[in-house]
Design a protein around this motif. Sequence first.
Motif, PDB file in Angstrom:
ATOM      1  N   PRO A 168       0.789  -1.239   0.000  1.00 14.47           N
ATOM      2  CA  PRO A 168       0.000   0.000   0.000  1.00 14.47           C
ATOM      3  C   PRO A 168       0.811   1.274   0.000  1.00 14.47           C
ATOM      4  CG  PRO A 168      -0.054  -1.041   2.176  1.00 14.47           C
ATOM      5  CD  PRO A 168       0.579  -2.030   1.234  1.00 14.47           C
ATOM      6  N   ASP A 169       2.074   1.222   0.461  1.00 13.83           N
ATOM      7  CA  ASP A 169       2.900   2.426   0.515  1.00 13.83           C
ATOM      8  C   ASP A 169       3.754   2.620  -0.733  1.00 13.83           C
ATOM      9  OD1 ASP A 169       2.021   3.394   2.929  1.00 13.83           O
ATOM     10  OD2 ASP A 169       3.578   2.420   4.110  1.00 13.83           O
ATOM     11  N   MET A 170       3.531   1.792  -1.749  1.00 15.49           N
ATOM     12  CA  MET A 170       4.352   1.893  -2.953  1.00 15.49           C
ATOM     13  C   MET A 170       4.152   3.217  -3.679  1.00 15.49           C
ATOM     14  SD  MET A 170       4.813  -1.193  -5.641  1.00 15.49           S
ATOM     15  CE  MET A 170       5.839  -1.002  -7.091  1.00 15.49           C
ATOM     16  N   VAL A 171       3.029   3.895  -3.390  1.00 13.45           N
ATOM     17  CA  VAL A 171       2.793   5.219  -3.970  1.00 13.45           C
ATOM     18  C   VAL A 171       3.898   6.193  -3.595  1.00 13.45           C
ATOM     19  CG1 VAL A 171       1.351   5.924  -2.000  1.00 13.45           C
ATOM     20  CG2 VAL A 171       1.105   7.088  -4.199  1.00 13.45           C
ATOM     21  N   PHE A 172       4.568   5.962  -2.475  1.00 17.53           N
ATOM     22  CA  PHE A 172       5.645   6.846  -2.032  1.00 17.53           C
ATOM     23  C   PHE A 172       6.945   6.414  -2.725  1.00 17.53           C
ATOM     24  CE2 PHE A 172       2.701   6.901   1.767  1.00 17.53           C
ATOM     25  CZ  PHE A 172       2.094   8.092   1.387  1.00 17.53           C
ATOM     26  N   ALA A 173       6.985   6.691  -4.026  1.00 18.68           N
ATOM     27  CA  ALA A 173       8.037   6.177  -4.901  1.00 18.68           C
ATOM     28  C   ALA A 173       9.422   6.718  -4.579  1.00 18.68           C
ATOM     29  CB  ALA A 173       7.690   6.500  -6.354  1.00 18.68           C
ATOM     30  N   ALA A 174       9.498   7.861  -3.918  1.00 16.39           N
ATOM     31  CA  ALA A 174      10.802   8.444  -3.605  1.00 16.39           C
ATOM     32  C   ALA A 174      11.643   7.530  -2.726  1.00 16.39           C
ATOM     33  CB  ALA A 174      10.626   9.790  -2.912  1.00 16.39           C
ATOM     34  N   ASN A 175      11.005   6.644  -1.998  1.00 14.82           N
ATOM     35  CA  ASN A 175      11.734   5.799  -1.050  1.00 14.82           C
ATOM     36  C   ASN A 175      12.432   4.611  -1.704  1.00 14.82           C
ATOM     37  OD1 ASN A 175       8.957   6.201   1.236  1.00 14.82           O
ATOM     38  ND2 ASN A 175      10.714   7.532   0.946  1.00 14.82           N
ATOM     39  N   GLY A 176      12.217   4.407  -3.007  1.00 13.31           N
ATOM     40  CA  GLY A 176      12.731   3.207  -3.669  1.00 13.31           C
ATOM     41  C   GLY A 176      14.141   3.289  -4.191  1.00 13.31           C
ATOM     42  N   GLY A 177      14.801   4.429  -4.060  1.00 13.23           N
ATOM     43  CA  GLY A 177      16.170   4.555  -4.536  1.00 13.23           C
ATOM     44  C   GLY A 177      16.618   6.005  -4.522  1.00 13.23           C
ATOM     45  N   PHE A 178      17.905   6.197  -4.827  1.00 16.54           N
ATOM     46  CA  PHE A 178      18.494   7.541  -4.864  1.00 16.54           C
ATOM     47  C   PHE A 178      19.417   7.591  -6.069  1.00 16.54           C
ATOM     48  CE2 PHE A 178      21.952  10.409  -2.980  1.00 16.54           C
ATOM     49  CZ  PHE A 178      21.299  11.585  -3.345  1.00 16.54           C
ATOM     50  N   VAL A 179      19.114   8.487  -7.007  1.00 17.85           N
ATOM     51  CA  VAL A 179      19.791   8.520  -8.304  1.00 17.85           C
ATOM     52  C   VAL A 179      20.651   9.770  -8.437  1.00 17.85           C
ATOM     53  CG1 VAL A 179      19.474   8.431 -10.801  1.00 17.85           C
ATOM     54  CG2 VAL A 179      17.798   7.326  -9.297  1.00 17.85           C
ATOM     55  N   VAL A 180      21.911   9.576  -8.807  1.00 17.30           N
ATOM     56  CA  VAL A 180      22.817  10.685  -9.115  1.00 17.30           C
ATOM     57  C   VAL A 180      23.608  10.310 -10.364  1.00 17.30           C
ATOM     58  CG1 VAL A 180      24.805  12.039  -8.351  1.00 17.30           C
ATOM     59  CG2 VAL A 180      23.021  11.433  -6.715  1.00 17.30           C
ATOM     60  N   ASP A 181      23.548  11.150 -11.378  1.00 21.67           N
ATOM     61  CA  ASP A 181      24.308  10.968 -12.618  1.00 21.67           C
ATOM     62  C   ASP A 181      24.149   9.569 -13.206  1.00 21.67           C
ATOM     63  OD1 ASP A 181      25.141  13.556 -12.375  1.00 21.67           O
ATOM     64  OD2 ASP A 181      27.139  13.086 -11.634  1.00 21.67           O
ATOM     65  N   GLY A 182      22.933   9.077 -13.237  1.00 22.17           N
ATOM     66  CA  GLY A 182      22.653   7.805 -13.891  1.00 22.17           C
ATOM     67  C   GLY A 182      22.941   6.568 -13.071  1.00 22.17           C
TER      68      GLY A 182
END
Length: 261
Positions: free
Chosen positions: A56-70
């Motif tokens: 149910p919390d998958m809507v909070f997509a920001a929590n799934g990773g951290f991206v810098v320069d690809g």
Amino acid sequence: MCPPEHFTVEYVINPWMDTSTPVDVELALKQWERLRETLVDLGHTVHVLPPRAGLPDMVFAANGGFVVDGTVYGARFKYPQRAAEAAAHREFYEAQGWTYVAPSEVNEGEGDFAYLPDAYGGTILAGYGFRTEPAAHAQAQDVLGRPAVSLRLVDPRFYHLDTALAALDDRTVTYFPGAFSPASQRVLRQLFPDAVLADEADALAFGLNLVGDGRHVVLNDEASGMAARVAAAGYVPVPVELSELKKGGGSVKCCVAELRH
């Protein structure tokens, strides 16, 4: 972004969640779609991650990773209720051809990491205290090749960094000092003497859980005080209604994982 098709509050892992408060899924979907449309109207490309039943919390997509320069530093969630989300995000990134690095330390992606590419040559701000482990800060630094500044969160209402601090552009932040330890407040003052300071009312309205693109600041419509602050600082506030998703402890930024090429 990931649509809230299965969004509900069926467990409690932060102070905002209340299993006795009903969730209107239809309204949540309408509000989420309006946020997606707002970002597209501002010129951004939005990729949609298919939701999965039982998360149910998958809507909070920001929590799934951290991206810098690809490069993606993947997530490893603290609570078992969200653990399976990490695999869904990994599949998305790998299918898109991003370089994905699986973490060995507990971290919740952009929930506790912010990136400012023009601050001191590229700086990671990294929160800890409730979710992400400090050891993940060092791991993110090694994986992404950018210095990480650890900031301790001390108020459980602001359990992720993205509820207490946000990047307005590539070098400017806004934050609520009371969410941080005295030592971390000193660090922030030193690094960002020109930061836009928020007050407790701004933070409680999820006004710091925002997405800034350097000109526009998309934020919760309840945060009228925060909208006035960013407008005074020269940005264009773009309010959106996310009352249903706030029941899960998130708002604009929680719903948006930023893809930095």
